[in-house]
Design an enzyme around this catalytic site. Structure first.
Site, mmCIF file in Angstrom:
data_model
loop_
_atom_site.group_PDB
_atom_site.id
_atom_site.type_symbol
_atom_site.label_atom_id
_atom_site.label_comp_id
_atom_site.label_asym_id
_atom_site.label_seq_id
_atom_site.Cartn_x
_atom_site.Cartn_y
_atom_site.Cartn_z
ATOM 1 N N THR A 29 -4.365 2.679 3.808
ATOM 2 C CA THR A 29 -4.295 4.127 3.618
ATOM 3 C C THR A 29 -5.502 4.593 2.812
ATOM 4 O O THR A 29 -5.802 4.029 1.771
ATOM 5 C CB THR A 29 -2.982 4.476 2.882
ATOM 6 O OG1 THR A 29 -1.904 4.217 3.771
ATOM 7 C CG2 THR A 29 -2.955 5.930 2.440
ATOM 8 N N HIS A 178 5.706 -0.603 11.051
ATOM 9 C CA HIS A 178 5.615 -0.847 9.602
ATOM 10 C C HIS A 178 7.036 -0.998 9.040
ATOM 11 O O HIS A 178 7.731 -0.016 8.810
ATOM 12 C CB HIS A 178 4.899 0.331 8.944
ATOM 13 C CG HIS A 178 4.434 0.072 7.550
ATOM 14 N ND1 HIS A 178 4.812 -1.018 6.798
ATOM 15 C CD2 HIS A 178 3.574 0.782 6.758
ATOM 16 C CE1 HIS A 178 4.223 -0.956 5.620
ATOM 17 N NE2 HIS A 178 3.466 0.119 5.567
ATOM 18 N N ASN A 181 6.662 -3.104 2.717
ATOM 19 C CA ASN A 181 6.268 -2.317 1.540
ATOM 20 C C ASN A 181 7.259 -1.250 1.088
ATOM 21 O O ASN A 181 6.867 -0.218 0.540
ATOM 22 C CB ASN A 181 4.878 -1.709 1.769
ATOM 23 C CG ASN A 181 3.818 -2.796 1.921
ATOM 24 O OD1 ASN A 181 4.070 -3.957 1.594
ATOM 25 N ND2 ASN A 181 2.645 -2.447 2.422
ATOM 26 N N TYR A 183 9.204 0.863 2.701
ATOM 27 C CA TYR A 183 9.376 2.126 3.425
ATOM 28 C C TYR A 183 10.674 2.103 4.242
ATOM 29 O O TYR A 183 11.482 1.182 4.105
ATOM 30 C CB TYR A 183 8.131 2.409 4.273
ATOM 31 C CG TYR A 183 6.907 2.577 3.389
ATOM 32 C CD1 TYR A 183 6.857 3.601 2.436
ATOM 33 C CD2 TYR A 183 5.834 1.688 3.444
ATOM 34 C CE1 TYR A 183 5.769 3.739 1.579
ATOM 35 C CE2 TYR A 183 4.739 1.825 2.587
ATOM 36 C CZ TYR A 183 4.713 2.850 1.660
ATOM 37 O OH TYR A 183 3.647 2.982 0.812
ATOM 38 N N ASN A 238 7.028 -0.330 -4.038
ATOM 39 C CA ASN A 238 7.895 0.835 -3.863
ATOM 40 C C ASN A 238 9.342 0.555 -4.264
ATOM 41 O O ASN A 238 10.287 0.968 -3.595
ATOM 42 C CB ASN A 238 7.797 1.365 -2.427
ATOM 43 C CG ASN A 238 6.451 2.027 -2.184
ATOM 44 O OD1 ASN A 238 5.972 2.771 -3.024
ATOM 45 N ND2 ASN A 238 5.821 1.722 -1.063
HETATM 46 C C1 LIG Z 1 -6.043 1.163 -0.678
HETATM 47 C C2 LIG Z 1 -4.905 0.414 -0.024
HETATM 48 C C3 LIG Z 1 -4.190 1.042 0.974
HETATM 49 C C4 LIG Z 1 -3.159 0.346 1.640
HETATM 50 N N1 LIG Z 1 -2.502 0.961 2.684
HETATM 51 C C5 LIG Z 1 -1.593 0.268 3.414
HETATM 52 C C6 LIG Z 1 -1.023 0.829 4.580
HETATM 53 O O1 LIG Z 1 -1.354 1.947 4.993
HETATM 54 N N2 LIG Z 1 -0.109 0.088 5.255
HETATM 55 C C7 LIG Z 1 0.270 -1.158 4.840
HETATM 56 O O2 LIG Z 1 1.109 -1.799 5.482
HETATM 57 N N3 LIG Z 1 -0.287 -1.729 3.755
HETATM 58 C C8 LIG Z 1 -1.224 -1.056 3.040
HETATM 59 N N4 LIG Z 1 -1.844 -1.655 1.975
HETATM 60 C C9 LIG Z 1 -1.616 -3.090 1.731
HETATM 61 C C10 LIG Z 1 -2.694 -3.904 2.433
HETATM 62 O O3 LIG Z 1 -2.575 -3.789 3.843
HETATM 63 C C11 LIG Z 1 -2.600 -5.409 2.078
HETATM 64 O O4 LIG Z 1 -1.301 -5.842 2.348
HETATM 65 C C12 LIG Z 1 -2.919 -5.676 0.617
HETATM 66 O O5 LIG Z 1 -4.123 -5.021 0.220
HETATM 67 C C13 LIG Z 1 -3.068 -7.193 0.374
HETATM 68 O O6 LIG Z 1 -4.093 -7.734 1.174
HETATM 69 P P1 LIG Z 1 -5.546 -8.081 0.544
HETATM 70 O O7 LIG Z 1 -5.267 -9.024 -0.609
HETATM 71 O O8 LIG Z 1 -6.322 -8.729 1.635
HETATM 72 O O9 LIG Z 1 -6.132 -6.795 0.044
HETATM 73 C C14 LIG Z 1 -2.837 -0.977 1.263
HETATM 74 C C15 LIG Z 1 -3.561 -1.582 0.228
HETATM 75 C C16 LIG Z 1 -4.588 -0.908 -0.399
HETATM 76 C C17 LIG Z 1 -5.396 -1.612 -1.477
#
Ligand SMILES: Cc1cc2nc3c(=O)[nH]c(=O)nc-3n(C[C@H](O)[C@H](O)[C@H](O)COP(=O)(O)O)c2cc1C
Length: 362
Positions: A29, A178, A181, A183, A238
């Protein structure tokens, strides 16, 4: 069939799609949609910059206004939104990339100011999250949601169907449901957020029902090999807090396996946080329980990704934060070039700064 021999940078066959490599860009996001929750040319540029990923999963995308919980996030339910997403999918395809749309209903993680007619957000039950919502005027406490009436459940499924059709029209290569997280779908899966005593609450069978019905409905619009699902069984995101979710997810595997989904996407641990797993929980067991391709996410780096594929602990590796500040992440990993750190201040701001202006080495 699972093939555990693949290497990170080699192609991967995902149903009918050939991914250029085993690297997936996570849904992220960024709150940069324009008025009417419509994606823009700037969004198209951002995604096209990252098209060297084997697969991009779009930022979470609202399936209805009721499904919205964060200001300035895009939707996929109006003609204008479809046209906006078409800019994105065209730009990604022009660069030889593939992109799925992440279908999002936030449930209780919202605020009346984001809801139709300032109504209360909806959820499985009227359980208030200890959480704040990102509204157009800043962070505000979430409220106690309204429990969905039994007769409203088909309307929720209808929202997923409509959004799935819109995603098809917008030129996506597939969709990701989705269910992670904290939701709406996870609010139904969890025993502390779902206190219902109808056929959607109580037993594991009942708590899993909505996720399965939504997935079945989406698979009527998209061939199932183009449908994935995201799950985060042990996340505290959440205000989720499940004591012992293992059996719920093993049962979900039983119900989803006959659908022959493209993949199941697991956030291993606390989303964006520790990879520590609660005692008694075992992602390897879930990997074995689900027939679909296992996509692993959370805190992966080159070494962990390579080792995980080598050991056959996942088929695809999904990177989130590294893709924000490294549009050419694949190339950097391949050539072992240091990664640019991300700037947390620009994660959710509106303009190109910290969005389309991160450098590439190529
Ligand atoms: C800025 C940001 C926005 C995110 N938006 C979403 C999202 O829209 N949908 C989702 O399922 N997870 C979202 N996440 C979680 C990420 O998809 C991911 O699960 C999380 O960053 C862990 O992976 P990483 O260690 O590779 O960053 C978001 C995480 C961050 C940091």
């Amino acid at each position: 069939m699972k093939n555990t021999e693949h290497e990170l940078f080699q192609p991967f066959q995902l149903g009918p799609l050939v991914l250029k490599n085993h690297i997936v860009m996570a849904p992220l996001t960024r709150s940069r949609a324009s008025e009417g929750d419509v994606p823009t040319e700037m969004n198209a540029e951002y995604y096209a910059q990252r098209a060297s990923a084997g697969l991009i999963i779009s930022e979470a995308t609202n399936i209805s206004q009721q499904g919205k919980g964060y200001a300035f996030t895009p939707g996929i339910y109006t003609q204008e939104q479809i046209a906006g997403w078409k800019l994105v999918t065209d730009a990604v395809h022009k660069k030889g990339g593939l992109i799925f749309c992440q279908l999002w209903h936030v449930g209780r993680i919202s605020h009346p100011s984001l809801q139709p007619n300032n109504e209360l957000p909806v959820s499985a039950s009227a359980v208030k999250p200890n959480q704040q919502a990102f509204t157009e005027t800043g962070m505000q406490d979430c409220v106690t949601p309204r429990a969905l009436e039994l007769i409203e459940i088909p309307e929720i499924i209808e929202q997923y169907i409509h959004a799935s059709k819109c995603a098809k029209e917008a030129g996506f290569d597939g969709v990701e449901i989705h269910a992670a997280n904290g939701y709406l779908l996870q609010q139904f899966l969890g025993e502390k957020t779902n206190l219902r005593n109808d056929k959607y609450g109580g037993s594991i069978e009942n708590r899993v029902r909505l996720t399965v019905e939504v997935t079945e409905a989406v698979c009527q619009i998209w061939e199932s090999h183009r449908v994935g699902i995201r799950l985060s069984p042990v996340t505290p995101a959440n205000d989720m807090d499940e004591d012992d979710p293992m059996d719920t997810y093993l049962y979900l595997a039983q119900k989803l396996n006959p659908l022959k989904l493209a993949y199941v996407h697991f956030v291993e641990g606390a989303t964006g946080g520790a990879r520590d797993i609660k005692p008694g929980f075992d992602f390897h067991k879930l990997h074995r329980a689900f027939d679909a391709v296992y996509m692993a996410n959370n805190g992966y780096n080159l070494k962990l990704a390579t080792d995980t594929l080598k050991h056959g602990d996942a088929e695809l590796i999904c990177f989130g934060r590294p893709f924000i500040s490294n549009p050419d992440l694949v190339e950097r990993l391949k050539r072992k070039i240091p990664l640019t750190p991300l700037d947390p201040k620009t994660l959710y701001t509106r303009g190109p700064e910290g969005y389309t202006d991160y450098p590439t080495v190529t």
